[in-house]
Design a protein around this motif. Sequence first.
Motif, PDB file in Angstrom:
ATOM      1  N   GLY A 105     -23.660  45.132 -20.293  1.00 55.81           N
ATOM      2  CA  GLY A 105     -23.354  44.961 -18.874  1.00 55.81           C
ATOM      3  C   GLY A 105     -24.375  45.567 -17.935  1.00 55.81           C
ATOM      4  O   GLY A 105     -24.269  45.404 -16.722  1.00 55.81           O
ATOM      5  N   GLU A 106     -25.385  46.263 -18.476  1.00 52.81           N
ATOM      6  CA  GLU A 106     -26.413  46.826 -17.586  1.00 52.81           C
ATOM      7  C   GLU A 106     -27.257  45.706 -16.980  1.00 52.81           C
ATOM      8  O   GLU A 106     -27.425  44.636 -17.575  1.00 52.81           O
ATOM      9  CB  GLU A 106     -27.343  47.756 -18.376  1.00 52.81           C
ATOM     10  CG  GLU A 106     -26.974  49.219 -18.284  1.00 52.81           C
ATOM     11  CD  GLU A 106     -28.124  50.131 -18.692  1.00 52.81           C
ATOM     12  OE1 GLU A 106     -28.674  50.796 -17.816  1.00 52.81           O
ATOM     13  OE2 GLU A 106     -28.452  50.171 -19.894  1.00 52.81           O
ATOM     14  N   ARG A 107     -27.783  45.964 -15.777  1.00 52.54           N
ATOM     15  CA  ARG A 107     -28.758  45.042 -15.159  1.00 52.54           C
ATOM     16  C   ARG A 107     -30.056  45.838 -15.087  1.00 52.54           C
ATOM     17  O   ARG A 107     -30.132  46.819 -14.350  1.00 52.54           O
ATOM     18  CB  ARG A 107     -28.348  44.643 -13.739  1.00 52.54           C
ATOM     19  CG  ARG A 107     -26.869  44.573 -13.496  1.00 52.54           C
ATOM     20  CD  ARG A 107     -26.241  43.278 -13.938  1.00 52.54           C
ATOM     21  NE  ARG A 107     -24.798  43.401 -13.787  1.00 52.54           N
ATOM     22  CZ  ARG A 107     -23.925  42.980 -14.677  1.00 52.54           C
ATOM     23  NH1 ARG A 107     -24.321  42.387 -15.769  1.00 52.54           N
ATOM     24  NH2 ARG A 107     -22.642  43.123 -14.476  1.00 52.54           N
ATOM     25  N   VAL A 108     -31.036  45.437 -15.846  1.00 53.19           N
ATOM     26  CA  VAL A 108     -32.241  46.251 -16.024  1.00 53.19           C
ATOM     27  C   VAL A 108     -33.480  45.464 -15.632  1.00 53.19           C
ATOM     28  O   VAL A 108     -33.613  44.280 -15.960  1.00 53.19           O
ATOM     29  CB  VAL A 108     -32.349  46.704 -17.503  1.00 53.19           C
ATOM     30  CG1 VAL A 108     -33.642  47.463 -17.739  1.00 53.19           C
ATOM     31  CG2 VAL A 108     -31.159  47.580 -17.873  1.00 53.19           C
ATOM     32  N   PHE A 109     -34.369  46.155 -14.922  1.00 51.19           N
ATOM     33  CA  PHE A 109     -35.658  45.578 -14.535  1.00 51.19           C
ATOM     34  C   PHE A 109     -36.735  46.177 -15.439  1.00 51.19           C
ATOM     35  O   PHE A 109     -36.877  47.399 -15.493  1.00 51.19           O
ATOM     36  CB  PHE A 109     -35.920  45.910 -13.065  1.00 51.19           C
ATOM     37  CG  PHE A 109     -37.282  45.510 -12.572  1.00 51.19           C
ATOM     38  CD1 PHE A 109     -37.830  44.275 -12.891  1.00 51.19           C
ATOM     39  CD2 PHE A 109     -38.016  46.364 -11.759  1.00 51.19           C
ATOM     40  CE1 PHE A 109     -39.084  43.898 -12.434  1.00 51.19           C
ATOM     41  CE2 PHE A 109     -39.264  46.006 -11.278  1.00 51.19           C
ATOM     42  CZ  PHE A 109     -39.798  44.766 -11.627  1.00 51.19           C
ATOM     43  N   ILE A 110     -37.454  45.337 -16.157  1.00 53.07           N
ATOM     44  CA  ILE A 110     -38.566  45.815 -16.988  1.00 53.07           C
ATOM     45  C   ILE A 110     -39.864  45.413 -16.295  1.00 53.07           C
ATOM     46  O   ILE A 110     -40.133  44.226 -16.097  1.00 53.07           O
ATOM     47  CB  ILE A 110     -38.511  45.218 -18.406  1.00 53.07           C
ATOM     48  CG1 ILE A 110     -37.185  45.605 -19.085  1.00 53.07           C
ATOM     49  CG2 ILE A 110     -39.698  45.705 -19.239  1.00 53.07           C
ATOM     50  CD1 ILE A 110     -37.010  45.061 -20.493  1.00 53.07           C
ATOM     51  N   GLN A 111     -40.609  46.450 -15.877  1.00 53.72           N
ATOM     52  CA  GLN A 111     -41.806  46.182 -15.079  1.00 53.72           C
ATOM     53  C   GLN A 111     -43.064  46.565 -15.859  1.00 53.72           C
ATOM     54  O   GLN A 111     -43.067  47.561 -16.588  1.00 53.72           O
ATOM     55  CB  GLN A 111     -41.717  46.992 -13.773  1.00 53.72           C
ATOM     56  CG  GLN A 111     -42.674  46.546 -12.691  1.00 53.72           C
ATOM     57  CD  GLN A 111     -43.965  47.335 -12.670  1.00 53.72           C
ATOM     58  OE1 GLN A 111     -44.003  48.480 -13.087  1.00 53.72           O
ATOM     59  NE2 GLN A 111     -45.028  46.714 -12.204  1.00 53.72           N
ATOM     60  N   GLY A 112     -44.076  45.737 -15.717  1.00 57.25           N
ATOM     61  CA  GLY A 112     -45.353  46.055 -16.359  1.00 57.25           C
ATOM     62  C   GLY A 112     -46.429  45.156 -15.789  1.00 57.25           C
ATOM     63  O   GLY A 112     -46.156  44.020 -15.408  1.00 57.25           O
ATOM     64  N   PRO A 113     -47.664  45.660 -15.727  1.00 58.67           N
ATOM     65  CA  PRO A 113     -48.746  44.833 -15.175  1.00 58.67           C
ATOM     66  C   PRO A 113     -49.085  43.656 -16.078  1.00 58.67           C
ATOM     67  O   PRO A 113     -48.658  43.603 -17.237  1.00 58.67           O
ATOM     68  CB  PRO A 113     -49.924  45.809 -15.078  1.00 58.67           C
ATOM     69  CG  PRO A 113     -49.605  46.913 -16.000  1.00 58.67           C
ATOM     70  CD  PRO A 113     -48.119  46.986 -16.136  1.00 58.67           C
ATOM     71  N   SER A 114     -49.856  42.751 -15.519  1.00 62.52           N
ATOM     72  CA  SER A 114     -50.286  41.579 -16.276  1.00 62.52           C
ATOM     73  C   SER A 114     -51.023  42.025 -17.538  1.00 62.52           C
ATOM     74  O   SER A 114     -51.865  42.918 -17.490  1.00 62.52           O
ATOM     75  CB  SER A 114     -51.208  40.741 -15.386  1.00 62.52           C
ATOM     76  OG  SER A 114     -51.595  39.589 -16.065  1.00 62.52           O
ATOM     77  N   GLY A 115     -50.669  41.441 -18.648  1.00 66.19           N
ATOM     78  CA  GLY A 115     -51.341  41.757 -19.911  1.00 66.19           C
ATOM     79  C   GLY A 115     -50.740  42.925 -20.666  1.00 66.19           C
ATOM     80  O   GLY A 115     -51.205  43.281 -21.747  1.00 66.19           O
ATOM     81  N   SER A 116     -49.680  43.543 -20.115  1.00 67.43           N
ATOM     82  CA  SER A 116     -49.121  44.735 -20.770  1.00 67.43           C
ATOM     83  C   SER A 116     -48.197  44.393 -21.932  1.00 67.43           C
ATOM     84  O   SER A 116     -47.769  45.284 -22.666  1.00 67.43           O
ATOM     85  CB  SER A 116     -48.387  45.607 -19.741  1.00 67.43           C
ATOM     86  OG  SER A 116     -47.357  44.873 -19.119  1.00 67.43           O
ATOM     87  N   GLY A 117     -47.862  43.115 -22.098  1.00 66.60           N
ATOM     88  CA  GLY A 117     -47.053  42.727 -23.263  1.00 66.60           C
ATOM     89  C   GLY A 117     -45.630  42.316 -22.935  1.00 66.60           C
ATOM     90  O   GLY A 117     -44.781  42.240 -23.829  1.00 66.60           O
ATOM     91  N   LYS A 118     -45.351  42.004 -21.664  1.00 65.60           N
ATOM     92  CA  LYS A 118     -43.974  41.647 -21.267  1.00 65.60           C
ATOM     93  C   LYS A 118     -43.499  40.379 -21.981  1.00 65.60           C
ATOM     94  O   LYS A 118     -42.394  40.343 -22.536  1.00 65.60           O
ATOM     95  CB  LYS A 118     -43.886  41.439 -19.746  1.00 65.60           C
ATOM     96  CG  LYS A 118     -44.304  42.659 -18.942  1.00 65.60           C
ATOM     97  CD  LYS A 118     -44.139  42.448 -17.456  1.00 65.60           C
ATOM     98  CE  LYS A 118     -44.998  41.345 -16.875  1.00 65.60           C
ATOM     99  NZ  LYS A 118     -46.456  41.562 -17.013  1.00 65.60           N
ATOM    100  N   SER A 119     -44.334  39.337 -21.967  1.00 65.78           N
ATOM    101  CA  SER A 119     -43.910  38.081 -22.613  1.00 65.78           C
ATOM    102  C   SER A 119     -43.759  38.277 -24.113  1.00 65.78           C
ATOM    103  O   SER A 119     -42.838  37.734 -24.733  1.00 65.78           O
ATOM    104  CB  SER A 119     -44.915  36.963 -22.340  1.00 65.78           C
ATOM    105  OG  SER A 119     -44.979  36.719 -20.964  1.00 65.78           O
TER     106      SER A 119
END
Length: 234
Positions: free
Chosen positions: A30-44
């Motif tokens: 039930g948490e709503r979480v924002f995962i932030q990282g610059p371009s190229g940091s591995g988010k995708s």
Amino acid sequence: MAKVLLDKVKYSWVKDAPLLDIATCDIQSGERVFIQGPSGSGKSTLLNLLTGLLLPDSGVINIAGSDISSLSAVKRDCFRADHIGFVFQQFNLLPYLSLIDNVMLACRFSAIRTQRALKHHGSVRKAAEQLLAELGLEEQLRQRVTVAELSVGQQQRVAVARALIGSPELLIADEPTSALDAASRDTFTELLIAEASRYNSTLLLVSHDEALGQHFNRTILLQHINSAGVFHAA
Ligand SMILES: Nc1ncnc2c1ncn2[C@@H]1O[C@H](COP(=O)(O)OP(=O)(O)OP(=O)(O)O)[C@@H](O)[C@H]1O
């Protein structure tokens, strides 16, 4: 709702050059979480691991009680269709289908989501209708036009309805606001959070855009949980 747990997860695209090394990351149901990282940091790459499209080199990824990295490829596909709604950066809608048909498509691959839609709305079509109405797409649009005739903001709402139909436990949004101006971005993010609450979905939104953090109770900086330290910023 889904609890998400990463334990000692490592991933490298290139041998001996780890991109991700996450000792632990724990997201409650039930948490709503924002995962932030610059371009190229591995988010995708991280999202592909969370959805079972990629397998970690080592470690465990547990979603809603299932260790998805131990499932066969076929079972991972079923797990994803049953338990995860995904809002893609480019929406990935089928342009020549109606809004309703695009939304209903998510149930075609999941008996579980179909059953939930039937239970709560009587039919999959009614579930799609209600979601589109909640997201502000009035009946005239719902009935008469194809997705190709919608504005970007309207397409985005259809993408959210498709991700939420059948109430998947986990909703993942990958840079969903990148095509919007600041005001539309804030309105859309609030709407996404409200709909995730209404459908009891745990929400993970991933973006490079720090401004989105204001909408969330919890922000995870990818660089803080990732000790690989080799990120190839664009
Ligand atoms: N299919 C692939 N094959 C090889 N290397 C890849 C592949 N996809 C990503 N990478 C590598 O992983 C790094 C991280 O890419 P990823 O797309 O996960 O980052 P990101 O944070 O989502 O970036 P962006 O915000 O620009 O989309 C890239 O710099 C690239 O070197």
